[in-house]
Motif scaffolding. Sequence first.
Motif, PDB file in Angstrom:
ATOM      1  N   MET A   1       0.938  -1.128   0.094  1.00  0.00           N
ATOM      2  CA  MET A   1       0.041  -0.002   0.053  1.00  0.00           C
ATOM      3  C   MET A   1       0.823   1.283  -0.183  1.00  0.00           C
ATOM      4  SD  MET A   1      -2.871   0.805   2.714  1.00  0.00           S
ATOM      5  CE  MET A   1      -1.983   0.360   4.374  1.00  0.00           C
ATOM      6  N   THR A   3       1.270   4.186   0.680  1.00  0.00           N
ATOM      7  CA  THR A   3       0.800   5.476   1.663  1.00  0.00           C
ATOM      8  C   THR A   3       1.567   5.686   2.982  1.00  0.00           C
ATOM      9  OG1 THR A   3      -1.046   6.517   2.589  1.00  0.00           O
ATOM     10  CG2 THR A   3      -1.056   4.293   2.805  1.00  0.00           C
ATOM     11  N   LYS A   4       1.559   6.675   3.607  1.00  0.00           N
ATOM     12  CA  LYS A   4       2.196   6.989   4.961  1.00  0.00           C
ATOM     13  C   LYS A   4       0.975   7.667   5.732  1.00  0.00           C
ATOM     14  CE  LYS A   4       4.472  11.094   3.547  1.00  0.00           C
ATOM     15  NZ  LYS A   4       5.640  12.047   3.519  1.00  0.00           N
ATOM     16  N   THR A   5       0.965   7.260   6.768  1.00  0.00           N
ATOM     17  CA  THR A   5      -0.090   7.874   7.847  1.00  0.00           C
ATOM     18  C   THR A   5       0.024   9.137   8.034  1.00  0.00           C
ATOM     19  OG1 THR A   5      -0.185   5.909   8.873  1.00  0.00           O
ATOM     20  CG2 THR A   5      -1.083   7.467  10.106  1.00  0.00           C
ATOM     21  N   GLU A  50      -5.724   8.368   4.435  1.00  0.00           N
ATOM     22  CA  GLU A  50      -4.675   7.456   4.624  1.00  0.00           C
ATOM     23  C   GLU A  50      -4.811   6.669   5.898  1.00  0.00           C
ATOM     24  OE1 GLU A  50      -2.075  10.647   5.271  1.00  0.00           O
ATOM     25  OE2 GLU A  50      -1.093  10.754   3.312  1.00  0.00           O
ATOM     26  N   ARG A  51      -5.678   7.164   6.800  1.00  0.00           N
ATOM     27  CA  ARG A  51      -5.732   6.656   8.167  1.00  0.00           C
ATOM     28  C   ARG A  51      -6.847   5.078   7.894  1.00  0.00           C
ATOM     29  NH1 ARG A  51      -5.536   7.964  13.620  1.00  0.00           N
ATOM     30  NH2 ARG A  51      -6.236   6.147  14.964  1.00  0.00           N
ATOM     31  N   LEU A  53      -6.932   3.625   5.079  1.00  0.00           N
ATOM     32  CA  LEU A  53      -6.240   2.642   4.129  1.00  0.00           C
ATOM     33  C   LEU A  53      -5.409   1.873   5.185  1.00  0.00           C
ATOM     34  CD1 LEU A  53      -5.135   4.614   1.187  1.00  0.00           C
ATOM     35  CD2 LEU A  53      -6.312   2.668   1.097  1.00  0.00           C
ATOM     36  N   THR A  54      -4.806   2.492   5.994  1.00  0.00           N
ATOM     37  CA  THR A  54      -4.036   1.873   7.069  1.00  0.00           C
ATOM     38  C   THR A  54      -4.537   1.112   7.921  1.00  0.00           C
ATOM     39  OG1 THR A  54      -2.468   3.647   7.232  1.00  0.00           O
ATOM     40  CG2 THR A  54      -2.376   2.169   9.213  1.00  0.00           C
ATOM     41  N   GLY A  55      -6.025   1.486   8.557  1.00  0.00           N
ATOM     42  CA  GLY A  55      -6.809   0.572   9.157  1.00  0.00           C
ATOM     43  C   GLY A  55      -7.219  -0.644   8.452  1.00  0.00           C
ATOM     44  N   SER A  57      -5.653  -2.160   6.128  1.00  0.00           N
ATOM     45  CA  SER A  57      -4.878  -3.154   5.543  1.00  0.00           C
ATOM     46  C   SER A  57      -4.488  -4.369   6.174  1.00  0.00           C
ATOM     47  CB  SER A  57      -3.474  -2.476   5.666  1.00  0.00           C
ATOM     48  OG  SER A  57      -3.004  -1.940   7.004  1.00  0.00           O
ATOM     49  N   ASP A 206     -11.446   5.907  12.169  1.00  0.00           N
ATOM     50  CA  ASP A 206     -11.366   4.611  12.770  1.00  0.00           C
ATOM     51  C   ASP A 206     -12.831   3.978  12.827  1.00  0.00           C
ATOM     52  OD1 ASP A 206      -8.599   4.697  13.032  1.00  0.00           O
ATOM     53  OD2 ASP A 206      -8.790   5.362  15.291  1.00  0.00           O
TER      54      ASP A 206
END
Length: 236
Positions: A1, A3-5, A50-51, A53-55, A57, A206
């Motif tokens: 992925m 992206t960066k948070t 971004e957040r 996408l991170t959640g 993953s 979230d």
Amino acid sequence: MTTKTSSKATFTAPTLEFMRELVENNNREWFHANRPRYDAAKAELIGVVERVLTGLSPFEPLANTAVKDCIFRINRDIRFSKDKAPYKSNLAFAIGPGGRQSGRIDYYVHIQPGNQSFLGAGMWQPTPANLAKFRQEIDYNVQELKDIIEAPEFKAYFPEASGEVMKTSPKGYSADHPEIDLLRRKELFFLHRYTDKEVLKPGFADEVVRGCRIIKPYCDLLNYLFFDEKEESVTL
């Protein structure tokens, strides 16, 4: 992925206020005069995506999915529209493999002031072939779908099913079919609505991830029916 948070994965009141004023001043002159406000709103949108996408993953395969590919442009396509307002009244993003144009059933998030924000996913404007597959699944194996959409957690979070419904029975199915209500559906898209207050909470991204996790089994079922079933049969 890819992206960066972001350090600021939240929406603020000025973003919703900008969107409210845009509705009342939907013209290029006003927009360009207020461009810094839009840039600030878009920066917040990027942080939220971004957040999310991170959640997602840990349970969603989103390798090489860039934030920019998930976000919808604010400019409207007015070429064939009677409404010539140049800008949308919302911020939006969709997350699937590769972004908003994955071609698969994905997660759609719509941010609009006036308590009109929502997370949605499901069957929307399916091709005739995919609609036929959906109805065949209902006819042959409806329990798998029901186990998902009638689960208490699902019904509590996604109480609203939207989409077009036929007034008559679809061809090939009798009016007294035990699942006729589902068979009459031409679309089955579920929504969870958010108030403006909820959108502005620090944990909003979230909360979106939580909703995506709940509706994921339904998206997975549709993606299997529409896109993966043929591939799997060929592999076997």
